[in-house]
Design an enzyme around this catalytic site. Structure first.
Site, PDB file in Angstrom:
ATOM      1  N   ASP A 216       0.860  -1.182   0.000  1.00  0.00           N
ATOM      2  CA  ASP A 216       0.000   0.000   0.000  1.00  0.00           C
ATOM      3  C   ASP A 216       0.899   1.235   0.000  1.00  0.00           C
ATOM      4  OD1 ASP A 216      -3.007   0.900   0.645  1.00  0.00           O
ATOM      5  OD2 ASP A 216      -1.633   2.203   1.757  1.00  0.00           O
ATOM      6  N   ILE A 217       0.543   2.210  -0.825  1.00  0.00           N
ATOM      7  CA  ILE A 217       1.345   3.438  -0.893  1.00  0.00           C
ATOM      8  C   ILE A 217       1.072   4.294   0.337  1.00  0.00           C
ATOM      9  CG2 ILE A 217       1.825   5.517  -2.242  1.00  0.00           C
ATOM     10  CD1 ILE A 217       0.792   3.996  -4.710  1.00  0.00           C
ATOM     11  N   ASN A 224      -2.848  12.855  -3.537  1.00  0.00           N
ATOM     12  CA  ASN A 224      -3.991  13.216  -4.375  1.00  0.00           C
ATOM     13  C   ASN A 224      -4.575  14.562  -3.967  1.00  0.00           C
ATOM     14  OD1 ASN A 224      -4.251  11.328  -6.377  1.00  0.00           O
ATOM     15  ND2 ASN A 224      -5.689  10.024  -5.291  1.00  0.00           N
ATOM     16  N   ASP A 233      -1.804   9.568 -10.251  1.00  0.00           N
ATOM     17  CA  ASP A 233      -1.605   8.538 -11.280  1.00  0.00           C
ATOM     18  C   ASP A 233      -0.124   8.278 -11.518  1.00  0.00           C
ATOM     19  OD1 ASP A 233      -4.317   8.398 -11.532  1.00  0.00           O
ATOM     20  OD2 ASP A 233      -4.431   9.442 -13.456  1.00  0.00           O
ATOM     21  N   GLU A 259      -4.747   2.212  -4.243  1.00  0.00           N
ATOM     22  CA  GLU A 259      -3.282   2.326  -4.211  1.00  0.00           C
ATOM     23  C   GLU A 259      -2.628   1.062  -3.670  1.00  0.00           C
ATOM     24  OE1 GLU A 259      -4.717   4.403  -0.370  1.00  0.00           O
ATOM     25  OE2 GLU A 259      -5.430   4.061  -2.406  1.00  0.00           O
TER      26      GLU A 259
END
Length: 355
Positions: A216-217, A224, A233, A259
């Site tokens: 997971d980011i 965002n 993106d 993500e």
């Protein structure tokens, strides 16, 4: 917080963006329009986003026809089916043409056989040289016709082979599109689910290890909210590239959702899976993120990774759940790290909020 809570917040954020767009453009809040704008908010389909952005830049709004066209082009469940049906119809048509050519060739062969039989009879009754010459000339003419027919059939079969090969490639392209995440180029969730189920069955029958990574980011929502979806993106593609570079052979890398990314590692024990996970983590953090529109350096992206191994007799869902628990343990422990199921950081339940 748990993975379910995180997904809840993320999807609500997408929903708010979608409804905001519908309100701003005063469009009917019907399911189709919501699906279009929800997909736009997630950024999962860059082609859809590009089409919408171009239409808004040109006209400032989207008409009902624009929305119909966008839905039918990018989201309609019948889209891939129609393309497959179209290619399939072309294959059938090509085969019918070849069969017609073969039937014609068979007819020509039968006529040639009859000509040979007639020549045999005539040769026995030929009275002089002129009669013999006429028989031979007729035989030569029939032979040339047969050669031309065979040559035409050979050329047609070669052309048909090339056409069918091209149609097969088209079918494979359509199939790949249905199983690929368009933004990152990795496998999509549908393909991941299929591969993991098959890998679990194979692991049971072969008694080989099967490991799973979930990544997971870290702080993705902040990227965002601060820099916009285009930069978001870019972050997703950067992480996907690092994942892809460390996956090989029968391993599968997929965009699991939002993500999150997943990597299926057949025939891989836990220690080796940990090494793969850390290579991916290091690959991500080694890259600096540059905002394309301004050239601004946005720093480095980090990911958290959870690693689990399949236990004897358990279903795929249990493996996913354990990898997910490890992932959120990594976040609780400070992010930018790898945690596996045997690490002390992993607890059965946790209500601590992370993002």
């Amino acid at each position: 917080m748990s993975g379910h809570s995180d997904e809840h917040e993320r999807t609500l954020a997408f929903a708010e963006i979608a409804l905001g767009q519908i309100k701003a453009l005063r469009q009917p809040a019907i399911p189709r329009n919501y699906e279009i704008w929800y997909t736009y908010a997630t950024g999962y389909n860059p082609s859809l986003n590009q089409t919408i952005n171009e239409s808004l830049a040109e006209r400032g709004t989207l008409s009902a026809k624009d929305l119909d066209d966008i839905y039918n082009t990018f989201l309609s469940p019948a889209r891939l089916t129609d393309r497959i049906d179209s290619v399939g119809a072309k294959v059938v048509d090509e085969i019918e043409q070849v069969m017609a050519m073969i039937e014609a060739a068979v007819g020509t062969t039968s006529s040639y056989t009859e000509s040979l039989a007639n020549v045999s009879d005539k040769l026995g009754s030929a009275a002089d040289r002129d009669a013999l010459r006429a028989i031979i000339e007729g035989l030569v003419c029939s032979t040339r016709e047969m050669e031309q027919t065979n040559h035409s059939l050979e050329n047609r079969l070669k052309a048909s082979k090339q056409e069918i090969n091209q149609l097969q490639e088209n079918l494979e392209t359509v199939r790949n599109e249905s199983l690929t995440d368009p933004l990152t180029g990795l496998a999509n969730r549908k393909y991941f689910d299929q591969v993991l189920e098959n890998a679990v069955l194979e692991s049971r029958s072969s008694d080989e290890s099967l490991s799973l990574l979930l990544t997971d980011i870290d702080h993705f929502k902040k990227f965002n909210d601060t820099y916009g979806h285009l930069t978001g993106d870019q972050v997703l593609r950067l992480v996907a590239q690092a994942v892809k570079q460390n996956v090989k052979g029968q391993d599968l890398a997929a965009r699991y959702g939002g993500e999150e990314f997943a990597v299926v590692l057949p025939n891989t024990p836990l220690r080796q899976a940990l090494t793969v996970a850390d290579h991916i983590r290091r690959g991500v953090v080694s890259k600096e993120l540059i905002k394309r529109s301004t050239g601004e350096n946005l720093g480095r992206v980090t990911i958290s990774v959870g690693v689990a191994i399949l236990h004897k007799g358990e279903p795929a869902s249990a493996l996913i759940e354990r990898a997910d628990a490890c992932l959120y343990a990594a976040k609780r422990a400070g992010r930018n790290r790898v945690v596996c199921e045997v690490d002390p950081e992993v607890t059965p339940t946790c209500e601590t909020q992370v993002a």
